[in-house]
Design a protein around this motif. Structure first.
Motif, mmCIF file in Angstrom:
data_model
loop_
_atom_site.group_PDB
_atom_site.id
_atom_site.type_symbol
_atom_site.label_atom_id
_atom_site.label_comp_id
_atom_site.label_asym_id
_atom_site.label_seq_id
_atom_site.Cartn_x
_atom_site.Cartn_y
_atom_site.Cartn_z
ATOM 1 N N GLU A 6 -3.737 -7.807 16.093
ATOM 2 C CA GLU A 6 -2.203 -8.092 16.899
ATOM 3 C C GLU A 6 -1.696 -9.425 16.206
ATOM 4 O OE1 GLU A 6 -3.267 -8.648 20.926
ATOM 5 O OE2 GLU A 6 -1.703 -6.998 21.376
ATOM 6 N N GLY A 7 -0.454 -9.076 16.086
ATOM 7 C CA GLY A 7 0.581 -9.728 15.465
ATOM 8 C C GLY A 7 0.566 -9.870 14.060
ATOM 9 N N ARG B 184 11.414 -3.554 15.983
ATOM 10 C CA ARG B 184 10.223 -4.160 15.092
ATOM 11 C C ARG B 184 9.840 -3.199 13.814
ATOM 12 N NH1 ARG B 184 5.583 -4.183 16.994
ATOM 13 N NH2 ARG B 184 5.905 -2.973 18.946
ATOM 14 N N ALA C 259 5.017 -7.700 13.531
ATOM 15 C CA ALA C 259 4.278 -8.311 14.685
ATOM 16 C C ALA C 259 3.599 -7.430 15.588
ATOM 17 C CB ALA C 259 5.290 -9.155 15.283
ATOM 18 N N SER C 260 2.711 -6.613 15.255
ATOM 19 C CA SER C 260 1.972 -5.438 15.802
ATOM 20 C C SER C 260 1.274 -5.938 17.198
ATOM 21 C CB SER C 260 1.120 -4.712 14.886
ATOM 22 O OG SER C 260 0.055 -5.657 14.577
ATOM 23 N N ARG C 261 1.270 -4.869 18.045
ATOM 24 C CA ARG C 261 0.812 -5.005 19.481
ATOM 25 C C ARG C 261 -0.203 -4.073 19.494
ATOM 26 N NH1 ARG C 261 6.793 -4.732 22.092
ATOM 27 N NH2 ARG C 261 7.539 -6.532 21.277
ATOM 28 N N ALA C 262 -1.268 -4.202 20.482
ATOM 29 C CA ALA C 262 -2.245 -3.177 20.517
ATOM 30 C C ALA C 262 -1.802 -1.826 21.004
ATOM 31 C CB ALA C 262 -3.268 -3.870 21.779
ATOM 32 N N ALA C 263 -0.589 -1.770 21.772
ATOM 33 C CA ALA C 263 0.052 -0.765 22.086
ATOM 34 C C ALA C 263 0.519 0.020 21.074
ATOM 35 C CB ALA C 263 0.983 -1.128 23.153
ATOM 36 N N ASP C 264 0.736 -0.306 19.707
ATOM 37 C CA ASP C 264 1.302 0.244 18.763
ATOM 38 C C ASP C 264 0.093 1.094 18.074
ATOM 39 O OD1 ASP C 264 2.965 -2.718 17.477
ATOM 40 O OD2 ASP C 264 3.643 -0.999 18.803
ATOM 41 N N THR C 265 -1.156 1.088 18.426
ATOM 42 C CA THR C 265 -2.170 2.003 18.030
ATOM 43 C C THR C 265 -1.921 3.358 18.320
ATOM 44 O OG1 THR C 265 -3.984 0.370 18.527
ATOM 45 C CG2 THR C 265 -4.650 2.717 18.410
ATOM 46 N N VAL D 166 -4.509 -1.341 15.901
ATOM 47 C CA VAL D 166 -4.336 -2.762 16.143
ATOM 48 C C VAL D 166 -5.298 -3.283 17.219
ATOM 49 C CG1 VAL D 166 -2.541 -4.339 16.587
ATOM 50 C CG2 VAL D 166 -1.889 -2.121 15.674
ATOM 51 N N PRO E 89 -6.749 -6.117 19.636
ATOM 52 C CA PRO E 89 -6.127 -7.217 20.406
ATOM 53 C C PRO E 89 -6.792 -8.537 19.975
ATOM 54 C CG PRO E 89 -7.270 -5.687 21.843
ATOM 55 C CD PRO E 89 -7.290 -5.224 20.288
#
Lengths: 114, 115
Positions: free
Chosen positions: A15-16, A60, A78-84, A112, A114
């Motif tokens: 993440e990030g 993003r 700035a990826s997030r776990a929800a981008d998986t 991604v 966390p």
């Protein structure tokens, strides 16, 4: 037949971090689109870039298109776990009468952590 | 609530039976599409329709049939002639396509298992 080849087939990041996916295609196009698919669900349209555009942004997401190399890239910052999800490129070929027909690549699976 | 609905979400059939997958949209889109997705693969186009009472074969139409009697509906029949029918089927729609086509809106999909 599949128009696009996507690279990498799978990508695992924290993440990030930023995630970059690439797509290559074979024939001249009118536009190229990126879609996202969560596991077992339908696809969601992310962004469309036309053949006369070189770069496009949406939140993003940053997409580039190089028609001389017949390639495109999708950058998620700035990826997030929800981008998986799985990410697919799809092309609309230039010319012909198959208006609206999309040809999909095989996709990149992004994980991604966390 | 605008969108595309597909039913059922899961479908099980015996080999040799025809089965019809439903796709309905209330987006007032002219064009509709059917795709097949196999595990770890991209989408492959089965059939598409740009207008009512007209449709064209996609890349893998053999063993499938469609109809487009209403703008809102584009059902897909998987016939017994389809050799490997087990797959995830996705329906999509878009506004009237031209050479510079627009984005497609997808339904949630139907997972068909044939044994």
């Amino acid at each position: 037949s599949q128009q696009g080849e996507e690279d990498p087939q799978a990508l695992s990041i924290q993440e990030g971090e930023n995630a970059t996916m690439n797509c290559s295609y074979k024939t001249s196009i009118n536009n190229l689109q990126w879609y996202r698919q969560n596991s077992g669900r339908g696809l969601v349209h992310l962004i469309l870039i036309r053949s006369n555009e070189r770069e496009k942004h949406s939140g993003r997401l940053r997409v580039t298109l190089d028609t001389s190399k017949k390639s495109s890239s999708l950058l998620i910052t700035a990826s997030r776990a929800a981008d998986t999800a799985s990410y697919f490129c799809a092309t609309v070929n230039a010319g012909g009468t198959s208006y609206g027909k999309l040809t999909f690549g095989q996709g990149t699976i992004l994980t991604v952590h966390p | 609530d605008g969108g595309i609905t597909q039913s059922p979400k899961y479908l099980f059939r015996k080999e040799g039976q025809n089965v019809t997958l439903s796709c309905e949209q209330n987006l007032n889109h002219d064009a509709m599409y059917w795709y097949r997705q196999d595990p770890g693969q991209g989408l492959r186009l089965i059939y598409y329709s740009q207008i009512v009472n007209d449709f064209q074969k996609g890349d893998i139409a053999e063993g499938y049939s469609v109809s487009r009697e209403k703008k809102e509906s584009f059902p897909l029949t998987v016939t017994s002639a389809q050799k490997n029918p087990t797959a995830f089927y996705l329906c999509a729609s878009s506004i009237l396509p031209g050479p510079d086509a627009y984005e497609q809106y997808f339904g949630p999909g139907t997972r068909l298992t044939v044994t």
